[in-house]
Design an enzyme around this catalytic site. Structure first.
Site, PDB file in Angstrom:
ATOM      1  N   CYS A 137      10.970 -18.962  -8.857  1.00  0.00           N
ATOM      2  CA  CYS A 137      10.950 -19.542  -9.970  1.00  0.00           C
ATOM      3  C   CYS A 137      12.081 -19.030 -10.907  1.00  0.00           C
ATOM      4  CB  CYS A 137       9.673 -19.748 -10.824  1.00  0.00           C
ATOM      5  SG  CYS A 137       9.702 -20.201 -12.411  1.00  0.00           S
ATOM      6  N   LYS A 195      -9.194  10.449  28.329  1.00  0.00           N
ATOM      7  CA  LYS A 195      -8.449  11.618  28.994  1.00  0.00           C
ATOM      8  C   LYS A 195      -9.285  12.273  30.078  1.00  0.00           C
ATOM      9  CE  LYS A 195      -5.421  11.582  25.289  1.00  0.00           C
ATOM     10  NZ  LYS A 195      -4.792  12.613  24.038  1.00  0.00           N
ATOM     11  N   ASP A 237       1.745  25.052  -8.562  1.00  0.00           N
ATOM     12  CA  ASP A 237       2.785  24.645  -8.842  1.00  0.00           C
ATOM     13  C   ASP A 237       4.041  25.812  -9.555  1.00  0.00           C
ATOM     14  OD1 ASP A 237       2.556  22.139  -8.036  1.00  0.00           O
ATOM     15  OD2 ASP A 237       2.115  21.149 -10.092  1.00  0.00           O
ATOM     16  N   SER A 246       3.982   7.099  28.363  1.00  0.00           N
ATOM     17  CA  SER A 246       3.167   6.402  27.365  1.00  0.00           C
ATOM     18  C   SER A 246       1.846   6.208  28.507  1.00  0.00           C
ATOM     19  CB  SER A 246       3.809   5.005  27.317  1.00  0.00           C
ATOM     20  OG  SER A 246       4.084   4.639  28.597  1.00  0.00           O
ATOM     21  N   LEU A 247       0.806   5.445  28.113  1.00  0.00           N
ATOM     22  CA  LEU A 247      -0.455   5.199  28.831  1.00  0.00           C
ATOM     23  C   LEU A 247      -0.579   3.591  29.367  1.00  0.00           C
ATOM     24  CD1 LEU A 247      -2.579   6.753  25.924  1.00  0.00           C
ATOM     25  CD2 LEU A 247      -2.297   7.609  28.136  1.00  0.00           C
ATOM     26  N   TYR A 281      -2.992  15.534  18.830  1.00  0.00           N
ATOM     27  CA  TYR A 281      -3.720  15.112  20.312  1.00  0.00           C
ATOM     28  C   TYR A 281      -3.131  15.791  21.492  1.00  0.00           C
ATOM     29  CZ  TYR A 281      -0.473  11.386  20.596  1.00  0.00           C
ATOM     30  OH  TYR A 281       0.755  10.443  20.400  1.00  0.00           O
ATOM     31  N   ASP A 320      -2.500   4.141  15.360  1.00  0.00           N
ATOM     32  CA  ASP A 320      -1.483   3.348  15.415  1.00  0.00           C
ATOM     33  C   ASP A 320      -0.398   3.773  14.482  1.00  0.00           C
ATOM     34  OD1 ASP A 320      -0.002   1.142  16.226  1.00  0.00           O
ATOM     35  OD2 ASP A 320      -1.168  -0.314  15.044  1.00  0.00           O
ATOM     36  N   ARG A 332       9.504  10.127  19.887  1.00  0.00           N
ATOM     37  CA  ARG A 332       9.501   9.762  21.248  1.00  0.00           C
ATOM     38  C   ARG A 332      10.753   9.739  21.669  1.00  0.00           C
ATOM     39  NH1 ARG A 332       8.170   5.659  24.439  1.00  0.00           N
ATOM     40  NH2 ARG A 332       7.102   6.539  26.662  1.00  0.00           N
ATOM     41  N   GLU A 345     -10.751   9.506  22.500  1.00  0.00           N
ATOM     42  CA  GLU A 345     -10.112   9.744  21.189  1.00  0.00           C
ATOM     43  C   GLU A 345      -9.670   8.475  20.721  1.00  0.00           C
ATOM     44  OE1 GLU A 345      -6.763  12.134  22.027  1.00  0.00           O
ATOM     45  OE2 GLU A 345      -7.809  13.652  22.689  1.00  0.00           O
ATOM     46  N   LYS A 378      -7.744  -0.930  24.686  1.00  0.00           N
ATOM     47  CA  LYS A 378      -7.278  -1.674  23.261  1.00  0.00           C
ATOM     48  C   LYS A 378      -8.318  -2.709  22.751  1.00  0.00           C
ATOM     49  CE  LYS A 378      -2.631  -1.760  23.261  1.00  0.00           C
ATOM     50  NZ  LYS A 378      -1.857  -1.865  22.164  1.00  0.00           N
ATOM     51  N   CYS A 435       5.256 -23.309 -14.325  1.00  0.00           N
ATOM     52  CA  CYS A 435       5.923 -23.600 -15.526  1.00  0.00           C
ATOM     53  C   CYS A 435       6.825 -24.899 -15.210  1.00  0.00           C
ATOM     54  CB  CYS A 435       6.845 -22.736 -15.978  1.00  0.00           C
ATOM     55  SG  CYS A 435       8.151 -22.460 -15.022  1.00  0.00           S
ATOM     56  N   ASP A 452      -3.812  23.273  -9.682  1.00  0.00           N
ATOM     57  CA  ASP A 452      -2.512  22.834  -9.693  1.00  0.00           C
ATOM     58  C   ASP A 452      -1.401  23.404 -10.274  1.00  0.00           C
ATOM     59  OD1 ASP A 452      -3.629  21.006  -8.030  1.00  0.00           O
ATOM     60  OD2 ASP A 452      -3.249  19.180  -9.365  1.00  0.00           O
ATOM     61  N   TYR A 453      -1.639  23.668 -11.637  1.00  0.00           N
ATOM     62  CA  TYR A 453      -0.860  24.507 -12.528  1.00  0.00           C
ATOM     63  C   TYR A 453      -0.311  25.738 -11.942  1.00  0.00           C
ATOM     64  CZ  TYR A 453       1.640  26.923 -16.158  1.00  0.00           C
ATOM     65  OH  TYR A 453       2.515  27.272 -17.066  1.00  0.00           O
ATOM     66  N   THR A 454      -1.151  26.640 -11.228  1.00  0.00           N
ATOM     67  CA  THR A 454      -0.928  27.758 -10.862  1.00  0.00           C
ATOM     68  C   THR A 454       0.088  27.762  -9.603  1.00  0.00           C
ATOM     69  OG1 THR A 454      -3.124  28.535 -11.663  1.00  0.00           O
ATOM     70  CG2 THR A 454      -1.940  30.046 -10.160  1.00  0.00           C
ATOM     71  N   LYS A 502      -7.277   5.607  19.369  1.00  0.00           N
ATOM     72  CA  LYS A 502      -5.512   5.255  19.713  1.00  0.00           C
ATOM     73  C   LYS A 502      -5.224   5.132  18.132  1.00  0.00           C
ATOM     74  CE  LYS A 502      -2.579   3.395  22.641  1.00  0.00           C
ATOM     75  NZ  LYS A 502      -1.469   3.001  21.865  1.00  0.00           N
ATOM     76  N   CYS A 555       8.255 -18.224 -17.942  1.00  0.00           N
ATOM     77  CA  CYS A 555       7.226 -18.791 -17.151  1.00  0.00           C
ATOM     78  C   CYS A 555       5.986 -17.757 -17.441  1.00  0.00           C
ATOM     79  CB  CYS A 555       7.720 -18.685 -15.698  1.00  0.00           C
ATOM     80  SG  CYS A 555       6.684 -18.965 -14.327  1.00  0.00           S
ATOM     81  N   CYS A 601       8.023 -25.171  -9.922  1.00  0.00           N
ATOM     82  CA  CYS A 601       7.240 -23.744 -10.280  1.00  0.00           C
ATOM     83  C   CYS A 601       5.866 -24.464 -10.497  1.00  0.00           C
ATOM     84  CB  CYS A 601       7.786 -23.015 -11.267  1.00  0.00           C
ATOM     85  SG  CYS A 601       6.618 -21.695 -11.778  1.00  0.00           S
TER      86      CYS A 601
END
Ligand code: IVH
Length: 680
Positions: free
Chosen positions: A422, A286, A35, A80-81, A223, A115, A134, A111, A310, A407, A31-33, A113, A428, A404
């Site tokens: 509260c 598909k 960065d 859309s599908l 996709y 979300d 889209r 595939e 779905k 308390c 990581d150092y190198t 779907k 509390c 509450c």
């Protein structure tokens, strides 16, 4: 090597390391190198903006603020599908496909779907030039700056056969772990929680400040591949090629020869999908060959060669035994449903979220009711309804507490908020404990060796009323403390005891915490709405606790990312005498009350003998960067407008008082471009 050559070399090198890391899970450098290389590149690009390449990895960290997103027209419409929940309808889809293809042989690609949010990315000569949402399918928003922050999305691809112009499409999403992390952080500072990963992703992609977007690690699965002319024969080939070129293609796809194989795929993923890093809500089927896709064509809205199946939301029904009320750090009261244990999507569920008082009313739910619970994208299931047919005389209304539960203080409800609060912030018990937990967390004072029951013990013994008490703890006070607890979840008895080693660890961590940087201290204070990012911005802007405490509302609202709500909360917090005493005790304890100013490497002596002050915001620099440029070129920063000031650099939304004063005193005022000209 010339700066331009070095910029080229660094860009290629860093892009290559990114590719190895994100596509092949290989870390070729530490990581150092990494960065250090990135910092060198950012430095060179700043000095020679004209050599910055369009595929520079420095854009990944964001920093562009857009007022609104330009509209772009999609080269190919984003359709859309058709959807179905039923296997019978899938068989009907298959029959339509067979008929449409006159009984030629065909295969499908299945595939998941995903979300999230549909995205379209355009590449010219292998370089990512545009990313868009889209929208309505014909035109969407140009969100290129935000899309560039997706680390798994290549900014430039190499390989043979790559067409000079193409588009890839896919689903942008917020990984579940990232969603949980963000909500944990929001809960911590009293921000309303994000409802689900999908909304969170869509909200993030529409953020105007890409630096905020970069902090939320968005991801994207590709996709589709589109070019003219087409270069693949099948969808399958396109997925393999995209993967080889370095695009993030989820390996979950499969070619199926029959609709039965499709059904098997659906069944396999019904529960397996919960092990994926993102929310999914079904599968997409598909037709594999592009010529056959063309033959089948489209209806007005969707292709005839694809369909989405779905999954029904995973739901169960069970009895609501009781409701408990949790009080958070900010005093918000959250009702939690305690259920008769029930199996849902592979796990036993005992508790579910009821969100707030409004939600209980909306659902009309009563104690002892049979309730429906669902597991959506989020991890904690929620109560979604009541099975009224099963309601009996045993059902009794839920008495929402007026006081509450911890308390006894009367609860209050603020205008427009769904939660009751509260108001007894200071004493509390759960609020006090949550405040202590907030204070010791890693991103604050990092005294995590005090976790897991140890804080409760110290509170019980009266040693920790306030986080500042931590700095008065000594070996004598801690050694030998002990208490037995009953674990709520398991009913088991647990003993917490402070032996020598434990005490040593705790005191060392407390000692070390005195060196935590100023922004962490600011975050640790627990001011409502001041999260990590805001704390950093405040620290950058004011440089010290004293400057911040003295700042009036009008100054605070001018700080980047601080709006009226946050500014008000800060002013109110520092106005409270108890908080002032708390801050003073932390000061006595030796915590860091000022920001480290970075040591700046000299660049030139072009500004020698000149003094500067700036006001407002700038297109090319953050405030910190502007200060660095002034200092690196020999200039000096002043803290106010006076006759000694050589230049006031005026940005957008400049403060009127500084500008007026400069005008009166005849101080030179310059814009950002003039400043750039002075140093280049
Ligand atoms: S293909 C014309 N594949 O579902 C077909 N879409 O209703 C274009 N989605 O807007 C879409 N996962 O956001 C396709 N594996 C996948 C998908 C997928 C999720 C979303 C996508 C699209 C919507 C279609």
């Amino acid at each position: 090597m010339s700066p331009q050559e070095r910029i080229h070399e660094l860009t290629d090198k860093i892009n290559y390391y990114n590719y190895q890391y994100y596509q092949n899970s290989i870390s070729e450098v530490d990581d150092y190198t990494f960065d250090t290389l990135l910092e060198e590149l950012i430095g060179l690009e700043r000095q020679y903006p004209e050599f910055r390449r369009p595929d520079t990895p420095s854009l990944r960290v964001g920093g562009t603020v857009s007022k609104e997103f330009p509209t772009v027209y999609h080269r190919f419409p984003m359709l859309s599908l058709g959807n179905t929940y039923s296997e019978v309808e899938l068989v009907e889809f298959d029959n339509r496909v067979r008929k449409g293809l006159n009984d030629q042989p065909y295969t499908y690609v299945c595939e998941l779907k995903f979300d999230g949010v549909a995205l379209s990315m355009t590449y010219e000569n292998g370089v990512l030039v545009q990313g868009a949402t889209r929208g309505d399918g014909v035109r969407g928003d140009d969100i290129t700056h935000n899309i560039r922050t997706i680390r798994t999305l290549p900014l430039r691809i190499h390989g043979d056969k790559i067409p000079p112009l193409f588009e890839v499409r896919g689903e942008g999403f917020l990984p579940l772990a990232e969603f949980e992390r963000i909500n944990k952080e929001r809960e911590d500072i009293g921000e309303p929680l994000l409802a689900n990963p999908r909304n969170a992703a869509s909200g993030t992609f529409k953020q105007q400040d890409s630096a905020i977007v970069a902090k939320r690690r968005l991801d994207c699965y590709l996709y589709s591949f589109l070019s003219e002319p087409e270069i693949f024969q099948t969808h399958e080939e396109s997925l393999v090629a995209m993967n080889q070129w370095g695009f993030n293609v989820s390996p979950t796809w499969r070619t199926c020869r029959t609709i039965q194989e499709v059904m098997a795929y659906i069944q396999e993923w019904e529960t397996n999908r919960y092990s994926l890093p993102l929310a999914t809500d079904g599968i997409v089927i598909k037709v594999n060959r592009y010529d056959q896709q063309r033959e089948l064509g489209f209806t007005a809205k969707s292709p005839r060669w694809a369909i989405a199946y779905k999954y029904k939301a995973q739901a169960a029904s069970t009895t609501l035994n009781s409701v408990s009320y949790q009080v958070g750090r900010t005093g918000a009261v959250t009702p939690v449903a305690h259920l008769k244990p029930v199996l849902l999507a592979g796990t036993v569920v005992k508790r579910a979220s009821l969100h707030n008082a409004n939600e209980i009313q909306r659902l009309g739910v009563m104690l002892n009711d049979t309730v429906f619970i669902e597991k959506g994208g989020e991890i904690i299931p929620k109560v979604t309804g009541v099975d009224l047919a099963k309601r009996t005389a045993a059902s009794v209304p839920i008495d929402y507490p007026t006081h509450c539960p911890a308390c006894g203080t009367p609860l209050v409800r603020k205008e427009g908020e769904a939660h009751f609060y509260c108001p007894n912030e200071k004493s509390c018990p759960p609020q006090r404990q949550a405040r202590l937990e907030h204070f010791i967390q890693r991103r604050a004072m990092n005294i995590e060796s005090l976790g897991e029951g140890k804080i409760e013990l110290l509170i019980d013994k009266g040693l920790l009323e306030n986080p500042a008490d931590l700095y008065d703890l000594t070996t004598e006070k801690l050694l030998g403390l002990e208490k037995a607890y009953t674990d709520e979840e398991s009913g088991k008895i647990r003993v917490v005891s402070f032996r020598e080693k434990t005490v040593e660890n705790i005191l060392t961590a407390i000692e070390r915490s005195r060196q935590q940087p100023f922004p962490n201290v600011l975050f640790a204070l627990g001011i409502r709405y001041v999260g990590n990012t805001t704390a950093e911005k405040l620290a950058d802007y004011f440089g010290s606790m004293d400057e911040l405490m003295a700042a009036p509302y009008e100054t605070l609202v001018n700080v980047p990312e601080v709006g009226p709500r946050i500014a008000q909360s800060i002013v109110a917090w520092f106005a409270d005498p108890d908080n002032q005493r708390f801050v003073e005790r932390l000061r006595q304890a030796g915590l860091q009350f000022a920001a480290d100013r970075k040591i700046v490497e000299p660049e030139s002596s072009k500004l020698d003998g000149k003094t500067f002050l700036y006001t407002g915001t700038f297109a090319h620099f953050s405030r910190e960067e502007l200060e660095e440029r002034i200092q690196a070129n020999g200039g000096k920063l002043l803290s106010g407008v006076s006759k000694k000031l050589s230049y006031l650099i005026v940005g957008e939304n400049a403060g009127p008082s500084k500008v007026d004063k400069a005008r009166k005193l005849g101080v030179n005022m310059i814009g950002e471009q003039e400043f750039i000209a002075m140093i280049s």
